[in-house]
Design a protein around this motif. Sequence first.
Motif, PDB file in Angstrom:
ATOM      1  N   LYS A  75       0.878  -1.188   0.000  1.00  0.00           N
ATOM      2  CA  LYS A  75       0.000   0.000   0.000  1.00  0.00           C
ATOM      3  C   LYS A  75       0.911   1.234   0.000  1.00  0.00           C
ATOM      4  O   LYS A  75       1.072   1.931   1.016  1.00  0.00           O
ATOM      5  CB  LYS A  75      -0.988  -0.003   1.180  1.00  0.00           C
ATOM      6  CG  LYS A  75      -0.453  -0.304   2.560  1.00  0.00           C
ATOM      7  CD  LYS A  75      -1.503  -0.057   3.646  1.00  0.00           C
ATOM      8  CE  LYS A  75      -1.708   1.416   3.936  1.00  0.00           C
ATOM      9  NZ  LYS A  75      -2.687   1.695   5.000  1.00  0.00           N
ATOM     10  N   HIS A  77       0.794   4.103  -1.018  1.00  0.00           N
ATOM     11  CA  HIS A  77       0.300   5.461  -0.720  1.00  0.00           C
ATOM     12  C   HIS A  77       0.536   5.838   0.739  1.00  0.00           C
ATOM     13  O   HIS A  77       0.373   6.999   1.105  1.00  0.00           O
ATOM     14  CB  HIS A  77      -1.183   5.600  -1.093  1.00  0.00           C
ATOM     15  CG  HIS A  77      -2.089   4.616  -0.424  1.00  0.00           C
ATOM     16  ND1 HIS A  77      -2.281   3.330  -0.888  1.00  0.00           N
ATOM     17  CD2 HIS A  77      -2.854   4.728   0.683  1.00  0.00           C
ATOM     18  CE1 HIS A  77      -3.135   2.704  -0.087  1.00  0.00           C
ATOM     19  NE2 HIS A  77      -3.494   3.520   0.879  1.00  0.00           N
ATOM     20  N   GLY A 124       2.949   1.680  -5.213  1.00  0.00           N
ATOM     21  CA  GLY A 124       2.008   2.784  -5.361  1.00  0.00           C
ATOM     22  C   GLY A 124       0.845   2.358  -6.230  1.00  0.00           C
ATOM     23  O   GLY A 124      -0.308   2.643  -5.949  1.00  0.00           O
ATOM     24  N   LEU A 126      -1.473  -0.226  -6.785  1.00  0.00           N
ATOM     25  CA  LEU A 126      -1.883  -1.301  -5.873  1.00  0.00           C
ATOM     26  C   LEU A 126      -1.944  -2.648  -6.593  1.00  0.00           C
ATOM     27  O   LEU A 126      -2.187  -2.722  -7.788  1.00  0.00           O
ATOM     28  CB  LEU A 126      -3.247  -0.959  -5.265  1.00  0.00           C
ATOM     29  CG  LEU A 126      -3.254   0.296  -4.383  1.00  0.00           C
ATOM     30  CD1 LEU A 126      -4.684   0.720  -4.065  1.00  0.00           C
ATOM     31  CD2 LEU A 126      -2.480   0.055  -3.101  1.00  0.00           C
ATOM     32  N   SER A 154      -3.085  -3.106   1.792  1.00  0.00           N
ATOM     33  CA  SER A 154      -4.290  -2.463   2.332  1.00  0.00           C
ATOM     34  C   SER A 154      -5.479  -3.349   1.975  1.00  0.00           C
ATOM     35  O   SER A 154      -5.405  -4.167   1.049  1.00  0.00           O
ATOM     36  CB  SER A 154      -4.452  -1.068   1.736  1.00  0.00           C
ATOM     37  OG  SER A 154      -4.392  -1.107   0.329  1.00  0.00           O
ATOM     38  N   ASP A 155      -6.588  -3.160   2.725  1.00  0.00           N
ATOM     39  CA  ASP A 155      -7.714  -4.077   2.471  1.00  0.00           C
ATOM     40  C   ASP A 155      -8.389  -3.802   1.125  1.00  0.00           C
ATOM     41  O   ASP A 155      -8.760  -4.734   0.412  1.00  0.00           O
ATOM     42  CB  ASP A 155      -8.712  -4.123   3.646  1.00  0.00           C
ATOM     43  CG  ASP A 155      -9.145  -2.761   4.169  1.00  0.00           C
ATOM     44  OD1 ASP A 155      -8.814  -1.744   3.537  1.00  0.00           O
ATOM     45  OD2 ASP A 155      -9.825  -2.739   5.218  1.00  0.00           O
ATOM     46  N   GLY A 156      -8.488  -2.514   0.739  1.00  0.00           N
ATOM     47  CA  GLY A 156      -9.079  -2.214  -0.563  1.00  0.00           C
ATOM     48  C   GLY A 156      -8.254  -2.830  -1.691  1.00  0.00           C
ATOM     49  O   GLY A 156      -8.789  -3.234  -2.727  1.00  0.00           O
ATOM     50  N   ASN A 185      -8.399  -1.846   7.778  1.00  0.00           N
ATOM     51  CA  ASN A 185      -9.047  -0.667   8.387  1.00  0.00           C
ATOM     52  C   ASN A 185     -10.498  -0.474   7.927  1.00  0.00           C
ATOM     53  O   ASN A 185     -11.162   0.473   8.326  1.00  0.00           O
ATOM     54  CB  ASN A 185      -8.205   0.594   8.173  1.00  0.00           C
ATOM     55  CG  ASN A 185      -8.070   0.970   6.707  1.00  0.00           C
ATOM     56  OD1 ASN A 185      -8.934   0.677   5.886  1.00  0.00           O
ATOM     57  ND2 ASN A 185      -6.978   1.634   6.363  1.00  0.00           N
ATOM     58  N   TYR A 187     -11.950   0.513   5.343  1.00  0.00           N
ATOM     59  CA  TYR A 187     -12.336   1.557   4.389  1.00  0.00           C
ATOM     60  C   TYR A 187     -11.343   1.599   3.236  1.00  0.00           C
ATOM     61  O   TYR A 187     -10.146   1.422   3.432  1.00  0.00           O
ATOM     62  CB  TYR A 187     -12.357   2.939   5.050  1.00  0.00           C
ATOM     63  CG  TYR A 187     -13.512   3.103   6.010  1.00  0.00           C
ATOM     64  CD1 TYR A 187     -14.772   3.480   5.547  1.00  0.00           C
ATOM     65  CD2 TYR A 187     -13.340   2.851   7.362  1.00  0.00           C
ATOM     66  CE1 TYR A 187     -15.835   3.606   6.426  1.00  0.00           C
ATOM     67  CE2 TYR A 187     -14.405   2.974   8.248  1.00  0.00           C
ATOM     68  CZ  TYR A 187     -15.651   3.360   7.768  1.00  0.00           C
ATOM     69  OH  TYR A 187     -16.693   3.486   8.630  1.00  0.00           O
ATOM     70  N   SER A 188     -11.887   1.883   2.064  1.00  0.00           N
ATOM     71  CA  SER A 188     -11.029   2.110   0.912  1.00  0.00           C
ATOM     72  C   SER A 188     -11.023   3.622   0.621  1.00  0.00           C
ATOM     73  O   SER A 188     -11.242   4.423   1.531  1.00  0.00           O
ATOM     74  CB  SER A 188     -11.540   1.292  -0.273  1.00  0.00           C
ATOM     75  OG  SER A 188     -10.595   1.338  -1.309  1.00  0.00           O
ATOM     76  N   LYS A 258      -8.875   3.336  10.455  1.00  0.00           N
ATOM     77  CA  LYS A 258      -8.338   4.321   9.495  1.00  0.00           C
ATOM     78  C   LYS A 258      -8.209   5.667  10.215  1.00  0.00           C
ATOM     79  O   LYS A 258      -9.144   6.121  10.875  1.00  0.00           O
ATOM     80  CB  LYS A 258      -9.264   4.418   8.272  1.00  0.00           C
ATOM     81  CG  LYS A 258      -8.607   5.074   7.082  1.00  0.00           C
ATOM     82  CD  LYS A 258      -9.146   4.592   5.750  1.00  0.00           C
ATOM     83  CE  LYS A 258      -8.476   5.339   4.610  1.00  0.00           C
ATOM     84  NZ  LYS A 258      -8.609   4.693   3.313  1.00  0.00           N
ATOM     85  N   HIS A 272      -9.018   9.799   3.628  1.00  0.00           N
ATOM     86  CA  HIS A 272      -8.063   8.896   2.957  1.00  0.00           C
ATOM     87  C   HIS A 272      -6.909   9.737   2.391  1.00  0.00           C
ATOM     88  O   HIS A 272      -5.744   9.401   2.542  1.00  0.00           O
ATOM     89  CB  HIS A 272      -8.781   8.136   1.839  1.00  0.00           C
ATOM     90  CG  HIS A 272      -7.841   7.402   0.948  1.00  0.00           C
ATOM     91  ND1 HIS A 272      -7.225   6.243   1.339  1.00  0.00           N
ATOM     92  CD2 HIS A 272      -7.363   7.694  -0.294  1.00  0.00           C
ATOM     93  CE1 HIS A 272      -6.416   5.836   0.365  1.00  0.00           C
ATOM     94  NE2 HIS A 272      -6.474   6.699  -0.624  1.00  0.00           N
TER      95      HIS A 272
HETATM   96  C1  LIG Z   1      -3.890   0.067  -9.308  1.00  0.00           C
HETATM   97  C2  LIG Z   1      -4.339   1.276  -8.528  1.00  0.00           C
HETATM   98  N1  LIG Z   1      -5.588   1.735  -8.693  1.00  0.00           N
HETATM   99  C3  LIG Z   1      -6.014   2.820  -7.998  1.00  0.00           C
HETATM  100  C4  LIG Z   1      -5.170   3.470  -7.144  1.00  0.00           C
HETATM  101  C5  LIG Z   1      -5.637   4.705  -6.404  1.00  0.00           C
HETATM  102  N2  LIG Z   1      -5.802   4.415  -5.000  1.00  0.00           N
HETATM  103  C6  LIG Z   1      -4.919   4.881  -4.087  1.00  0.00           C
HETATM  104  S1  LIG Z   1      -5.249   4.315  -2.567  1.00  0.00           S
HETATM  105  C7  LIG Z   1      -6.615   3.477  -3.087  1.00  0.00           C
HETATM  106  C8  LIG Z   1      -7.455   2.618  -2.198  1.00  0.00           C
HETATM  107  C9  LIG Z   1      -7.381   2.989  -0.762  1.00  0.00           C
HETATM  108  O1  LIG Z   1      -8.014   2.083   0.086  1.00  0.00           O
HETATM  109  P1  LIG Z   1      -7.198   0.931   0.727  1.00  0.00           P
HETATM  110  O2  LIG Z   1      -6.579   0.169  -0.367  1.00  0.00           O
HETATM  111  O3  LIG Z   1      -8.056   0.150   1.628  1.00  0.00           O
HETATM  112  O4  LIG Z   1      -6.067   1.718   1.513  1.00  0.00           O
HETATM  113  P2  LIG Z   1      -6.003   2.273   3.006  1.00  0.00           P
HETATM  114  O5  LIG Z   1      -7.411   2.375   3.534  1.00  0.00           O
HETATM  115  O6  LIG Z   1      -5.224   1.299   3.796  1.00  0.00           O
HETATM  116  O7  LIG Z   1      -5.317   3.581   2.892  1.00  0.00           O
HETATM  117  C10 LIG Z   1      -6.794   3.641  -4.452  1.00  0.00           C
HETATM  118  C11 LIG Z   1      -7.907   3.040  -5.224  1.00  0.00           C
HETATM  119  C12 LIG Z   1      -3.848   2.961  -6.993  1.00  0.00           C
HETATM  120  N3  LIG Z   1      -2.962   3.505  -6.162  1.00  0.00           N
HETATM  121  N4  LIG Z   1      -3.474   1.860  -7.697  1.00  0.00           N
END
Ligand SMILES: Cc1ncc(C[n+]2csc(CCOP(=O)(O)OP(=O)(O)O)c2C)c(N)n1
Length: 300
Positions: A75, A77, A124, A126, A154-156, A185, A187-188, A258, A272
């Motif tokens: 994850k 980000h 980055g 995902l 991350s769960d999303g 957490n 939530y996405s 989260k 987020h």
């Molecule tokens: C392949 C891809 N699609 C879309 C994104 C944009 N994006 C950034 S974070 C995220 C989802 C956030 O939710 P989660 O994965 O649960 O992360 P957390 O709650 O742990 O921050 C998305 C869709 C990405 N980084 N990579």
Amino acid sequence: MSEENRKKLVHELEKKAIKLRIMTLEMMRDSEASGHYGGSMSVMDILTTLYFGGIMRVSPVNPKWEERDRFILSKGHACAALCPVLAEKGFFSPDILPTFNKLDSPFGMHPDMNKILGCDMSTGSLGHGTPIAAGMAMAGKYLKKDYRVYVVLSDGEVAEGSTWEAIEIISHFKLDNLCATIDRNKYSLDGPTEGPGILGERGIEGTMTLEPIGKKLEIFGWHVIECDGHNFDQLLDAYEEAARVKGKPTMVIAHTVKGKEISFIEDKYEWHYGQFNSEQYRMALEELNNKLKQLEQKSV
Ligand SMILES: Cc1ncc(C[n+]2csc(CCOP(=O)(O)OP(=O)(O)O)c2C)c(N)n1
């Protein structure tokens, strides 16, 4: 470890994780960067346990040490959480953290393995961390190395198909040198992971339902441990157990919040990603500093 020493370690980790959250916020405030507050706060206790709880073997003086355990923040980000952790571990000076997300800085919104010392993989986008972890773990087995591979998802992110392909491959090859963690957490980016899954006016509404994730992983051949991802005793137990498991990989499902420890963003997917104003930084840092003071006064 004696019960007394374990209690001391847990107390040290509790303090460290708050200190690291403060470092993340100060870094983002000073660099005037926007960023991923929610997911950086939820994952911090997991990172703190891995790096400071005696779980991962890494060498800040020799970041590319062949025998080191590998770490992938799938994850990506949550790079704003990883950078202070690596600085605190000694890979580089915390003085350069305020360059976060600026041109020519080693630290971007997502981690770059070619720029950040101690970072084993650029992430980055995902869904890529688990497949890469599979390759690292396979290489370790093939080369008869005894390093372990840790990947945090991350769960999303689990909705990414490439993750499931890797989950299957990892158990097929019995990669017991691999330990994955889901920062659960709930939530996405724009809603809860357990979305309604209905076809609404705008198309599909809600994100991909994950549950029963533990059972799914067990059917895929994984050893599954569920724990409170903010309880250091449970996190330490989980990673120690994972290291003892033979013949299958382990998934730690760490239940988290989260935005953890910043009350006005906890459980709010709206945070987020965003950018605090100066009053929000003041409030968040006051809350964290108070928490740290309380922990420092607590006798163990
Ligand atoms: C392949 C891809 N699609 C879309 C994104 C944009 N994006 C950034 S974070 C995220 C989802 C956030 O939710 P989660 O994965 O649960 O992360 P957390 O709650 O742990 O921050 C998305 C869709 C990405 N980084 N990579």
